[in-house]
Design an enzyme around this catalytic site. Structure first.
Site, PDB file in Angstrom:
ATOM      1  N   HIS A   1     -10.946 -22.651   7.627  1.00  0.00           N
ATOM      2  CA  HIS A   1      -9.607 -22.745   6.796  1.00  0.00           C
ATOM      3  C   HIS A   1      -8.602 -23.837   7.534  1.00  0.00           C
ATOM      4  O   HIS A   1      -7.354 -23.899   7.308  1.00  0.00           O
ATOM      5  CB  HIS A   1      -8.866 -21.433   7.331  1.00  0.00           C
ATOM      6  CG  HIS A   1      -9.745 -20.307   6.541  1.00  0.00           C
ATOM      7  ND1 HIS A   1      -9.748 -19.945   5.297  1.00  0.00           N
ATOM      8  CD2 HIS A   1     -10.596 -19.097   7.299  1.00  0.00           C
ATOM      9  CE1 HIS A   1     -10.407 -18.834   5.284  1.00  0.00           C
ATOM     10  NE2 HIS A   1     -10.806 -18.452   6.346  1.00  0.00           N
TER      11      HIS A   1
ATOM     12  N   LYS B   1      -6.252 -23.564  29.943  1.00  0.00           N
ATOM     13  CA  LYS B   1      -6.644 -23.914  31.274  1.00  0.00           C
ATOM     14  C   LYS B   1      -6.939 -25.452  31.423  1.00  0.00           C
ATOM     15  O   LYS B   1      -6.561 -26.309  32.207  1.00  0.00           O
ATOM     16  CB  LYS B   1      -7.884 -23.473  31.828  1.00  0.00           C
ATOM     17  CG  LYS B   1      -7.748 -22.072  32.454  1.00  0.00           C
ATOM     18  CD  LYS B   1      -6.911 -21.854  33.451  1.00  0.00           C
ATOM     19  CE  LYS B   1      -5.514 -21.370  33.056  1.00  0.00           C
ATOM     20  NZ  LYS B   1      -4.931 -20.349  33.106  1.00  0.00           N
TER      21      LYS B   1
ATOM     22  N   CYS C   1      13.267 -22.728  40.564  1.00  0.00           N
ATOM     23  CA  CYS C   1      13.277 -23.620  41.920  1.00  0.00           C
ATOM     24  C   CYS C   1      12.903 -22.588  42.783  1.00  0.00           C
ATOM     25  O   CYS C   1      12.655 -21.319  42.734  1.00  0.00           O
ATOM     26  CB  CYS C   1      14.762 -23.911  42.203  1.00  0.00           C
ATOM     27  SG  CYS C   1      15.492 -25.066  40.951  1.00  0.00           S
TER      28      CYS C   1
ATOM     29  N   ASN D   1      19.123 -21.313  42.753  1.00  0.00           N
ATOM     30  CA  ASN D   1      17.780 -21.182  41.610  1.00  0.00           C
ATOM     31  C   ASN D   1      18.763 -20.700  40.584  1.00  0.00           C
ATOM     32  O   ASN D   1      19.251 -19.513  40.676  1.00  0.00           O
ATOM     33  CB  ASN D   1      16.771 -20.556  42.316  1.00  0.00           C
ATOM     34  CG  ASN D   1      15.797 -19.822  41.173  1.00  0.00           C
ATOM     35  OD1 ASN D   1      15.756 -20.756  40.044  1.00  0.00           O
ATOM     36  ND2 ASN D   1      15.138 -19.072  41.365  1.00  0.00           N
ATOM     37  N   GLY D   2      18.871 -21.341  39.310  1.00  0.00           N
ATOM     38  CA  GLY D   2      19.663 -20.666  38.368  1.00  0.00           C
ATOM     39  C   GLY D   2      20.293 -21.784  37.449  1.00  0.00           C
ATOM     40  O   GLY D   2      20.241 -22.856  37.675  1.00  0.00           O
TER      41      GLY D   2
ATOM     42  N   ARG E   1       7.018 -23.569  42.650  1.00  0.00           N
ATOM     43  CA  ARG E   1       7.951 -23.276  41.656  1.00  0.00           C
ATOM     44  C   ARG E   1       8.715 -24.481  40.971  1.00  0.00           C
ATOM     45  O   ARG E   1       9.522 -24.243  40.068  1.00  0.00           O
ATOM     46  CB  ARG E   1       9.164 -22.542  42.224  1.00  0.00           C
ATOM     47  CG  ARG E   1       8.414 -21.058  42.954  1.00  0.00           C
ATOM     48  CD  ARG E   1       9.521 -20.172  43.684  1.00  0.00           C
ATOM     49  NE  ARG E   1      10.506 -19.859  43.010  1.00  0.00           N
ATOM     50  CZ  ARG E   1      10.560 -18.711  42.447  1.00  0.00           C
ATOM     51  NH1 ARG E   1       9.475 -17.608  42.638  1.00  0.00           N
ATOM     52  NH2 ARG E   1      11.444 -18.105  41.602  1.00  0.00           N
TER      53      ARG E   1
ATOM     54  N   LYS F   1       5.230 -22.322  38.386  1.00  0.00           N
ATOM     55  CA  LYS F   1       4.148 -21.336  38.402  1.00  0.00           C
ATOM     56  C   LYS F   1       5.132 -20.243  37.738  1.00  0.00           C
ATOM     57  O   LYS F   1       4.783 -19.392  36.655  1.00  0.00           O
ATOM     58  CB  LYS F   1       3.774 -20.787  39.811  1.00  0.00           C
ATOM     59  CG  LYS F   1       2.775 -19.605  39.409  1.00  0.00           C
ATOM     60  CD  LYS F   1       1.770 -19.568  40.512  1.00  0.00           C
ATOM     61  CE  LYS F   1       0.833 -18.594  40.347  1.00  0.00           C
ATOM     62  NZ  LYS F   1      -0.122 -18.739  39.330  1.00  0.00           N
TER      63      LYS F   1
ATOM     64  N   TRP G   1      13.193 -27.745  40.197  1.00  0.00           N
ATOM     65  CA  TRP G   1      12.504 -27.975  38.915  1.00  0.00           C
ATOM     66  C   TRP G   1      13.886 -28.203  37.985  1.00  0.00           C
ATOM     67  O   TRP G   1      14.716 -27.427  37.872  1.00  0.00           O
ATOM     68  CB  TRP G   1      11.706 -26.653  38.260  1.00  0.00           C
ATOM     69  CG  TRP G   1      11.246 -26.974  37.203  1.00  0.00           C
ATOM     70  CD1 TRP G   1       9.805 -27.444  37.242  1.00  0.00           C
ATOM     71  CD2 TRP G   1      11.517 -26.808  35.805  1.00  0.00           C
ATOM     72  NE1 TRP G   1       9.446 -27.741  35.718  1.00  0.00           N
ATOM     73  CE2 TRP G   1      10.433 -27.293  34.970  1.00  0.00           C
ATOM     74  CE3 TRP G   1      12.505 -26.441  35.129  1.00  0.00           C
ATOM     75  CZ2 TRP G   1      10.429 -27.028  33.511  1.00  0.00           C
ATOM     76  CZ3 TRP G   1      13.032 -26.331  33.691  1.00  0.00           C
ATOM     77  CH2 TRP G   1      11.491 -26.630  33.079  1.00  0.00           C
TER      78      TRP G   1
ATOM     79  N   GLU H   1      -7.540 -18.880  26.371  1.00  0.00           N
ATOM     80  CA  GLU H   1      -7.422 -19.239  27.711  1.00  0.00           C
ATOM     81  C   GLU H   1      -8.268 -20.288  28.167  1.00  0.00           C
ATOM     82  O   GLU H   1      -7.585 -21.071  29.306  1.00  0.00           O
ATOM     83  CB  GLU H   1      -7.743 -17.739  28.557  1.00  0.00           C
ATOM     84  CG  GLU H   1      -7.615 -18.045  30.088  1.00  0.00           C
ATOM     85  CD  GLU H   1      -6.325 -18.080  30.397  1.00  0.00           C
ATOM     86  OE1 GLU H   1      -5.335 -18.114  29.647  1.00  0.00           O
ATOM     87  OE2 GLU H   1      -6.201 -18.488  31.869  1.00  0.00           O
TER      88      GLU H   1
ATOM     89  N   GLU I   1      -3.711 -27.504  30.423  1.00  0.00           N
ATOM     90  CA  GLU I   1      -2.706 -27.569  31.413  1.00  0.00           C
ATOM     91  C   GLU I   1      -2.922 -28.209  32.825  1.00  0.00           C
ATOM     92  O   GLU I   1      -2.176 -29.013  33.671  1.00  0.00           O
ATOM     93  CB  GLU I   1      -2.203 -26.247  31.831  1.00  0.00           C
ATOM     94  CG  GLU I   1      -3.115 -25.299  32.600  1.00  0.00           C
ATOM     95  CD  GLU I   1      -2.482 -23.905  32.919  1.00  0.00           C
ATOM     96  OE1 GLU I   1      -1.365 -23.721  33.185  1.00  0.00           O
ATOM     97  OE2 GLU I   1      -3.087 -22.899  33.030  1.00  0.00           O
TER      98      GLU I   1
HETATM   99  C1  F6R Z   1      -1.021 -20.392  32.693  1.00  0.00           C
HETATM  100  C2  F6R Z   1      -0.002 -19.631  33.479  1.00  0.00           C
HETATM  101  C3  F6R Z   1       1.105 -19.223  32.481  1.00  0.00           C
HETATM  102  C4  F6R Z   1       1.664 -17.853  33.099  1.00  0.00           C
HETATM  103  C5  F6R Z   1       2.813 -17.413  32.127  1.00  0.00           C
HETATM  104  C6  F6R Z   1       3.249 -15.962  32.576  1.00  0.00           C
HETATM  105  O1  F6R Z   1      -2.295 -20.864  33.660  1.00  0.00           O
HETATM  106  O2  F6R Z   1      -0.169 -19.286  34.530  1.00  0.00           O
HETATM  107  O3  F6R Z   1       0.675 -19.336  31.142  1.00  0.00           O
HETATM  108  O4  F6R Z   1       0.576 -16.901  32.430  1.00  0.00           O
HETATM  109  O5  F6R Z   1       3.687 -18.497  32.417  1.00  0.00           O
HETATM  110  O6  F6R Z   1       3.421 -15.757  33.552  1.00  0.00           O
HETATM  111  P1  F6R Z   1       3.575 -14.189  34.349  1.00  0.00           P
HETATM  112  O7  F6R Z   1       2.115 -13.835  34.088  1.00  0.00           O
HETATM  113  O8  F6R Z   1       3.854 -14.522  35.709  1.00  0.00           O
HETATM  114  O9  F6R Z   1       4.553 -13.728  33.442  1.00  0.00           O
END
Ligand code: F6R
Length: 612
Positions: free
Chosen positions: A508, A489, A14, A112-113, A39, A607, A86, A485, A492
């Protein structure tokens, strides 16, 4: 006071913001929440203290819903707290939104927690009336009970309450009897205090503070703080006063604005020419202040999600240049596994935020086993930066879009620099080759710029494939990571089905998926495995699949087998992950936009993943 119990790193995600000072608090709190919304965006709320006492407004859904309500009913006051949620305990409803109040409505809490023993605590508070299904509300009542028992003392009431709490938390508390006082506390969840002139701030991360101050003091584990307009006092366990020098943050406040772009994600994709240039600057001589340990036998990289993909690039590069075996582990697996860590294993924890719960847990495991640790992170003052033995700071600046873009290329750049310098330190990388690679690094910013110029072409490809196709991203060696990656992208932010796979693995199993509805993105720049990629592309084409290749400009061989080519400039294979990911970020972005998705705030995600 007994030290707080710190059972683990399980946290929720959060955002908290707080203000006390001479200005009207509401705009500052809402501005902070806007910067923290990534967040969590299940609900939001604010509390302000004014002549009428504590006034609360909350709303389920995105922050805009709260802002709408406040338009017709603005709250006044020069002290207050805000929260963006969240959800973990309790559904996404207005009554479960924070802030939560004590029975007498004199104490308000944002949190937050996770309060692990909230059910047991609630039992002991039977005389209190609860109005939500959250674990957090128990804190408001517990602090109220302690406050009454102590006959006052707002700070001690918080610390007394927290002695009984098991779990993880960052919290902000206001008490109507103290119109100039915010109380803050942290165990296992990030919290930073921002220092102003005649005003002070509180926030879950630095981003929320940037428009007001760049002088910040991160709270550390088990600390509480008393924040009033004229100063901040921090206390450790046992109520000992803690003196801490503020950090000066170089990030600019305008990084939290879209700067004319439709989305933060697009802006951040376009910033990559500058962020890659920032990573290159001054890196010829060494790795900033990092001193690489000698006598290493292996390296373990711990990371999650996109950062793990950068970890895969680190593995390939370190094995090539430094001839050291590398395990690139998912932090969520490492933390419960039996990977041997020891003094001769360098553990590299890669994390943009520096707050990812699993990555922190893996780092702690490694440290306990005596492994020297190196954090690669974007955030000064983050938990990872404080706990690792050494830190290599990324230079990506603030990233607001939930999907990592510029921080991915920055992570890859740092991973490559680490490999380069490990190679030099171990004598496995000759000086002439080292200098040649440095030249290649210096060309990268201009090359990223050239890829970005192709946006319109990539947009067309994205629009064409956004409906009716599944995606399979394939790659090998350095670009296995790019395939993972690119697929991440796409899924997500567009919610389309996309898989990342090793190209050599197609036979395979996954080849069975190939039909006219599968768009295969083959990451095939020039390098050791280009011809292998060409064979894999042909195998897919022969079975009716469409292939869009990311290839080196002028590569006729790849162009002759693919349906479509997205070109990147010629570079060493090792640098190609930096360039090849850019068209894939744009592809995902434009596919998501054409499907009308909320690109900067994809559903179900946040994030900073501070929950394991
Ligand atoms: C995807 C993304 C996540 C972060 C992951 C780790 O776009 O951003 O997969 O890479 O949550 O986050 P950090 O780098 O902050 O540990």
């Amino acid at each position: 006071m007994r030290p707080f119990k710190t059972p683990g790193l399980d946290k929720t995600m959060c955002g908290i913001v707080g203000y006390v000072g001479h200005r009207p608090a509401l705009g500052i709190l809402l501005g902070g929440l806007r910067r923290l919304e990534y967040r969590g965006y299940d609900s939001s709320g604010v509390v302000l203290l004014n002549g009428k006492g504590l006034e609360v407004e909350k709303a389920p859904g995105k922050l805009s819903a709260l802002e709408e309500r406040l338009k017709s009913h603005p709250l006044s006051g020069r002290i207050g707290l805000g929260h963006t949620r969240w959800a973990t305990h309790g559904g996404v409803t207005e009554r479960n939104a924070h802030p939560h109040l004590s029975c007498d409505r004199k104490i308000a809490v944002v949190h937050n927690g996770i309060i692990e023993n909230y059910a047991e605590l609630r039992q002991g508070l039977r005389r209190h009336t609860f109005s939500s299904g959250t674990d957090t509300e128990v804190l408001a009542h517990l602090i109220e009970a302690c406050y009454r028992k102590l006959g006052g003392h707002p700070l001690r009431a918080v610390t007394m309450a927290l002695e009984r709490v098991r779990g993880s938390f960052a919290l902000g508390v206001v008490n109507a009897d103290y119109p100039d006082l915010l109380v803050a506390a942290r165990v296992n969840c990030p919290l930073v205090i921002g220092l102003g002139e005649g005003e002070n701030f509180l926030a879950s991360d630095i981003a929320a503070l940037l428009p007001h101050t760049r002088r910040v003091v991160p709270l550390e584990e088990g600390e509480t703080a008393k924040i009033d307009p004229s100063g901040v006092s921090i206390f450790g366990p046992g109520f000992a006063r803690v003196k801490r020098r503020p950090l000066e943050i170089a990030w600019k406040a305008d990084k939290a604005l879209k700067g004319g772009y439709r989305h933060f994600m697009l802006k951040e994709i376009h910033e990559q020419a500058q962020t890659v240039a920032a990573e290159v600057q001054g890196r010829d001589g060494g790795l900033d202040d990092v001193r690489l340990p000698g006598n290493l036998q292996r390296v373990v990289v711990a990371a999650c999600g996109t950062a793990w993909h950068a970890g895969l690039v680190a593995k390939t590069a370190i094995e090539e240049l430094a001839k050291l075996p590398v395990e690139a582990g998912l932090a969520s697996e490492l933390r419960y596994g039996d990977t041997p860590f020891d003094r001769r294993t360098l553990t590299v924890a890669l994390s943009q935020s520096g707050e990812t719960a699993d990555t922190l847990a893996a780092l702690r495991l490694a440290r306990e086993a005596g492994s020297p640790t190196l954090a690669i992170t974007n955030v000064r003052g983050s938990t990872l930066a404080r706990e690792a033995d050494q830190v290599l700071f990324m230079r990506a600046g603030l990233e607001v879009g939930v999907a990592a873009t510029k921080t991915y290329t920055s992570q890859v750049m740092n991973a490559l620099f680490l490999a380069l310098h490990l190679g030099r330190a171990r004598g496995t990388l000759p000086r002439a080759r080292f200098l040649e690679l440095l030249k290649g690094f210096r060309r990268l910013p201009g090359q990223v710029e050239r890829v970005l110029e192709r946006t319109t072409e990539i947009e067309k490809v994205a629009r064409k494939h956004a409906r009716g196709y599944d995606f399979m991203y394939i790659g090998r060696r350095y670009n296995l990571a790019t395939a993972y990656e690119g697929a991440l992208k796409m899924k997500e932010i567009s919610y389309l089905h996309a898989e990342g796979y090793g190209a050599g693995e197609m036979k395979h199993g996954p080849l069975a998926l190939v039909d006219g509805r599968l768009a295969c993105i083959a990451v095939a720049p020039r390098g050791r495995v280009t011809e292998k990629m060409v064979s894999n592309i042909q195998e897919i084409r022969a079975r009716g699949g469409r292939v869009i290749a990311v290839a080196t400009a002028g590569d006729r061989l790849v162009a002759s087998v693919a349906d479509r080519v997205l070109e990147i400039p010629a570079c060493e294979e090792m640098f190609s992950p930096v360039l090849a990911v850019v068209p894939l970020q744009l592809l995902a972005y434009h596919a998501a936009v054409s499907l009308g998705r909320d690109v900067d705030r994809p559903r179900n995600l946040a994030k900073s993943v501070t929950v394991e």
